[in-house]
Design an enzyme around this catalytic site. Structure first.
Site, PDB file in Angstrom:
ATOM      1  CB  CYS A 127     -50.761  18.654  49.421  1.00  0.00           C
ATOM      2  SG  CYS A 127     -50.706  20.394  49.754  1.00  0.00           S
ATOM      3  CG  ASP A 128     -47.865  15.942  49.511  1.00  0.00           C
ATOM      4  OD1 ASP A 128     -48.636  15.981  48.540  1.00  0.00           O
ATOM      5  OD2 ASP A 128     -46.819  16.606  49.585  1.00  0.00           O
ATOM      6  CB  CYS A 163     -48.471  20.849  51.748  1.00  0.00           C
ATOM      7  SG  CYS A 163     -50.250  21.046  51.598  1.00  0.00           S
TER       8      CYS A 163
END
Ligand code: NAP
Length: 339
Positions: free
Chosen positions: A143-144, A140
């Protein structure tokens, strides 16, 4: 195993947009649904940042905030939650039969079950992928990506997800190499063009990843990649690897009990959410490999709730649930044209 005394009207397994929308509708229908929501409730949207394509939020909304709102709305009308994983389901084959959902040492019996376990990111299945998860290997970018500011990274995959992830990651990383197993891309032309227009995106095809390896600090340090045709191997140094090779439905619990397609998606009847077993419905990404949007999953959760309610109302073998006068809510809330 403790079998709970109460016979549930509806047990919903799963807690993404489909599961919580099914809970909202069935709770408003006075059916007091029980949601087995898992430890990581909220589904894949919990791993997303801005959601800009869910109607009704012109300024966008953060994924976790949206899922909290879905959950709160279902709770407001009497939904109950078990924050644990379902370990087994037993499905009755006869109309009116009771289904069972096991969670830890408890067994919940239910007149209807709505399956909404969603889908998960597909894994490549190579050495180091699991061990370095959270230490450089991720599924992801939204997200990261911020953890990889000014670092060298790769994206594995050649579809729209891979392009989307690469375009987002390129805002942070110094370099993003798209590693894809073919020279042709499945991604749409517009997404490919956007990715190609970015200077810090590079392309490595046709290559496959054979192994992820740790650096001296124990985090991801490089990957061993191989030319898909010549077999030539090389080491790519990197701090982050994002895998975007599609999704797989979380249908393991019911794979032996219901019909699934070649990829494991649960098959439902026509445009309904009915499965081949009476009183068992399936919704969201568990059945949908085409659209896979929060809004379509929510719509399908709504359909499953209506299908479950109609089943409870119209199946002579089923005892009409207390508090659900026949026909009441179907007419009051939705007035659906029924053929
Ligand atoms: P996808 O279209 O199925 O693409 C998966 C990609 O991963 C393919 O390039 C595939 O290679 C590769 N792949 C699959 N298994 C692999 C493996 N074991 N090792 C290495 N590579 C592997 O999946 P997706 O990109 O997640 O997209 C799914 C759907 O969502 C599509 O309909 C897409 O259009 C849509 N979507 C749209 C957007 C958007 O428009 N913004 C964004 C994301 C997704 P091959 O090509 O060789 O099979």
């Amino acid at each position: 195993m403790t079998i709970q005394d109460r016979i549930e009207n509806v047990v919903i397994v799963g807690s993404g947009p489909a599961g919580y929308t099914a809970a909202l509708y069935t709770s408003r229908a006075n059916l007091q649904p029980l949601v087995i929501e898992g430890f990581m409730w909220g589904g894949l949207l919990q791993q997303t940042t801005d959601v800009e394509n869910y109607p009704g939020f012109p300024a966008g909304i953060m994924g976790p905030e949206m899922m909290q709102a879905f959950r709160d709305q279902a709770e407001r009308f009497g939904t109950r939650f078990v924050t644990d994983q379902a370990s087994e389901v037993k499905l009755a084959a006869e109309p009116g039969g009771l289904h069972e959902v096991h969670v830890g040492d408890d067994a919940y019996r239910a007149r209807t079950v709505i399956l909404a376990m969603g889908a998960e990111h597909k894994k490549i299945g190579v050495s180091g992928e699991e061990e370095l998860g959270g230490r450089g290997v991720s599924y992801c970018a939204t997200c990261d990506a911020a953890f990889f500011r000014d670092k060298e990274t790769i994206i594995v995959g050649g579809g729209d997800s891979a392009m989307e992830e690469a375009i987002f990651l390129a805002k942070f990383a110094s370099k993003v190499t798209i590693v894809h197993r073919r020279d042709e891309f499945r991604a749409s032309k517009i997404m490919l063009e956007r990715a190609r227009s970015l200077e810090n995106i590079e392309w490595l095809t046709p290559y496959v990843v054979d192994e992820f390896l740790a650096g001296e600090d124990g985090a991801l340090g490089h990957a061993r990649v191989r030319h898909a045709e010549s077999g030539e191997e090389r080491d790519l140094p990197m701090s982050g690897a994002f895998i975007a090779i599609g999704h797989e439905p979380q249908s393991g619990l019911v794979a032996e009990l219901l019909d699934t397609d070649d990829e494991g998606y649960v098959i439902t009847e026509g445009r309904s959410t009915r499965t081949k077993l009476p009183g068992v419905f399936a919704a969201g990404d568990l059945v949908d490999h085409t659209y896979r949007q929060a809004v379509t999953a929510a719509g399908s959760g709504c359909q499953a709730a209506l299908d479950a309610e109609w089943y409870l109302r119209d199946t002579p073998e089923v005892e009409t649930p207390a508090g659900m006068p026949a026909g009441d809510l179907a007419e009051a809330q939705w007035a659906p044209p029924r053929s």
